[in-house]
Enzyme design. Sequence first.
Site: not given
Length: 293
Positions: A267, A269
Site C-alpha cells: 500500500e 502512498h
Amino acid sequence: MTAVDEYRVADADAGPYAVTVGPDGALWYTMVHAGRIGRLVPAGDGPTSVALSPGSGPTAITAGPDGALWCTEYAAHRIGRIGTDGAVTEFPVPTPECGPYGIVAGPDGALWFTESAADRIGRITPDGTVTEHPLPVAGGFPAAITAGGDGALWFALNRADAIGRLTTDGAFTLHPLPTAGAAPVGITAGTGGVVWCTEIGAGRLARIDPDRRITEYPLPDPAGRPHAVTVDAAGTPWFTEWAGNRIGRLAADGTTTSYDLRTPGAEPHGLTVCPDGNVWAALEIGALARVTP
C-alpha cells in the site's frame, strides 16, 4: 541496477501515509492510524516518533518556512506543527468537519491546505492564523496541493475530475481533465512551470503546461491506481501505484519504468526525493521504501 529496499518504521497498524524531507535532513512521515509523526535518519539509529492528540489522523506533511514540519489532521480537523525538537502545536480550522488533507508551503510564507470535506482551500500562517477560501465548485473533494512555479497554488479536485489553481489573493481557475473519471489525487510542481498530477481513477499521469495545455500519459497498468507524485532534480516525475504495489518513473519520451515493492500488498502512498537522488515512499504496512536509481 536500481535497488529497492524497505525499512520497518512502525507496526503494521500504524499506517505510514505521507513522507517528506525535513529541514534537518531527516525523513518525516505521518502515521495516519497511530496518530503519530515519525522521523528516520537513513544512516542513523532507527526511527523515532512523536504523538499528536488522540484520533488526529495525520495525513499529509510538508516542511514549513519556519524550520518546522506541518501536517494535516484529517480526523481531528486541525493543522499540526511539529518542531524538529519534537514539540507539537495543533491549530483548529474554523470550518467544522472540514477534513484537511493536502498541505504545502506557499510562496507567501504561509502554509496552504485543502479541506476535502468542506470544498475550501485554507491558509495558515506560522503563528496559527487561518483564513479560508471557498471553492467555486461543490463536492469537488480537493486532495493534494502544491506550490506552482507561477506563484500560485495548484490542487487536485478528485470528484470534479479537474485541477484547480488559486492565486495568493484568492482568485480561482478550474482546469477540467480530458478523461472522465480521472479522479486526480496527487499533484506536484515540476520544472519550467509544469504541474503533474496522478489520475487514480484512469490509471494515468497528467501534465499541465504553463499555457494550460493538458497532456495525459496512460500507464502500463490501467488498474494500478496511481496515488502520489513528485519530481526529481531533473524534473522527472515519480509516482506510487497503490493497487500495483510499485513505484514508477515517467521518462521524457513517455515511457514508464516500474519498481516492484518487496512486500506484497504494501500500500504505497506518499513519496519524496532526497537530495542524494534516492526516492522514498510511505508504505501503509508500517514501512518506508527506498528506490536507489
